[in-house]
Design an enzyme around this catalytic site. Structure first.
Site, PDB file in Angstrom:
ATOM      1  N   LEU A   1      11.704  -4.432  -1.760  1.00  0.00           N
ATOM      2  CA  LEU A   1      11.255  -3.291  -0.970  1.00  0.00           C
ATOM      3  C   LEU A   1      10.727  -3.809   0.365  1.00  0.00           C
ATOM      4  CD1 LEU A   1       9.343  -1.329  -3.748  1.00  0.00           C
ATOM      5  CD2 LEU A   1      11.631  -0.831  -2.855  1.00  0.00           C
ATOM      6  N   ALA A   2      10.535  -2.898   1.313  1.00  0.00           N
ATOM      7  CA  ALA A   2      10.052  -3.338   2.614  1.00  0.00           C
ATOM      8  C   ALA A   2       8.772  -4.149   2.478  1.00  0.00           C
ATOM      9  CB  ALA A   2       9.836  -2.139   3.539  1.00  0.00           C
ATOM     10  N   GLU A   3       7.857  -3.721   1.596  1.00  0.00           N
ATOM     11  CA  GLU A   3       6.617  -4.464   1.403  1.00  0.00           C
ATOM     12  C   GLU A   3       6.204  -4.422  -0.065  1.00  0.00           C
ATOM     13  OE1 GLU A   3       5.194  -5.877   4.061  1.00  0.00           O
ATOM     14  OE2 GLU A   3       6.038  -4.710   5.723  1.00  0.00           O
ATOM     15  N   THR A   4       5.594  -5.525  -0.500  1.00  0.00           N
ATOM     16  CA  THR A   4       4.862  -5.577  -1.757  1.00  0.00           C
ATOM     17  C   THR A   4       3.429  -5.971  -1.435  1.00  0.00           C
ATOM     18  OG1 THR A   4       6.798  -6.186  -3.087  1.00  0.00           O
ATOM     19  CG2 THR A   4       4.630  -6.694  -4.000  1.00  0.00           C
TER      20      THR A   4
ATOM     21  N   HIS B   1       1.849   1.294   4.946  1.00  0.00           N
ATOM     22  CA  HIS B   1       2.310   2.088   3.805  1.00  0.00           C
ATOM     23  C   HIS B   1       1.978   1.429   2.472  1.00  0.00           C
ATOM     24  CE1 HIS B   1       5.905  -0.515   3.615  1.00  0.00           C
ATOM     25  NE2 HIS B   1       6.159   0.027   2.444  1.00  0.00           N
TER      26      HIS B   1
END
Length: 261
Positions: A44-47, A73
């Site tokens: 995903l874009a960020e963890t 986010h």
């Protein structure tokens, strides 16, 4: 080894919109290499990685490729995990991060994040920016990490079809493309950060740390309703408070489980 894993969509009240983030809970600090491997696996874009610190939490953010100093986010998603699943009696939580302490509190819409402002400064457009975007910016500024390119209209931002490989070659973490808003929105934007492993981020809290003062100056108002016009799309309410900015948005749980490796 194992860790609790959550996936949520931030800055949206609608299913299959907003920005997906993973949140992983640890009892003690995981190694950087492990965080990076898990973030790549989550894809995903960020963890966000959370570790308890008294009543608060330490937080780190990783894209599938690199660690980043701030992520809106995934912080919003982390607050939802803490305030909805771990300690539902609380009204706010503090995350200690590379960008300092970040307070998130409940609101009628969802949650409000207290983030540091990123002030923009005028800058020369780097060679190849217009070709990479497929559009000629009317104004270019620098927020310390990203180029901020203002286009003529919200429609031009929405229709943009950039050369992602060319953007990756620009000397910046990413490019924030923005214009004055249409409809109910004060501003619209999109964010491209292929050098960080994110071709296009669906909805970006960090970008609005720069966009809030940028548009506050141009619109003569400190409270903004912003829309990020990615294919998934998402919205937030932004308020400028000196050297801080409030970013408010909704958040939806999608997946809860345990990751094992």
């Amino acid at each position: 080894m194992e860790a609790r894993l959550f996936q949520l969509a931030s800055f949206t009240a609608a299913r299959f919109a907003g920005n997906p983030a993973a949140v992983m809970l640890f009892d003690s600090d995981p190694a950087t290499a492990l965080c990076q491997a898990l973030a790549a696996e989550n894809n995903l874009a960020e963890t966000a990685f959370l570790v308890p610190q008294g009543e608060d939490f330490r937080i780190r953010w990783f894209t599938p490729a690199v660690e980043v100093p701030l992520c809106g986010h995934a912080t919003l998603a982390s607050a939802a995990v803490v305030l909805e699943r771990l300690t539902p009696w609380r009204t706010q939580v503090v995350f200690h991060s590379a960008s300092g302490p970040l307070t998130v509190r409940r609101s009628d819409i969802g949650y409000v994040m207290d983030f540091p402002v990123r002030r923009c400064a005028p800058g020369a457009a780097p060679e190849g920016l217009a070709d990479a975007l497929g559009a000629t910016p009317e104004e270019v500024e620098w927020d310390g990490f990203n180029f901020v390119a203002r286009l003529a209209s919200a429609d031009e931002v929405r229709r943009l079809d950039p050369d992602i490989a060319a953007i990756a070659r620009l000397p910046a973490a990413g490019v924030i493309v923005t214009a004055a808003g249409d409809g109910d929105y004060d501003c619209v934007s999109r964010y491209f950060a292929p050098a960080r492993g994110i071709p296009e981020d669906p909805v970006t809290g960090g970008a609005h740390c720069a966009l809030t003062p940028f548009w506050a100056e141009r619109l003569g108002k400190t409270a903004l309703h912003a829309f990020q016009a990615s294919p998934r799309g998402g919205e937030m309410w932004c308020r400028l408070r000196g050297d801080r900015v409030d970013l408010e948005g909704a958040c939806l749980f999608y997946l809860e489980g345990v990751a094992r490796w």
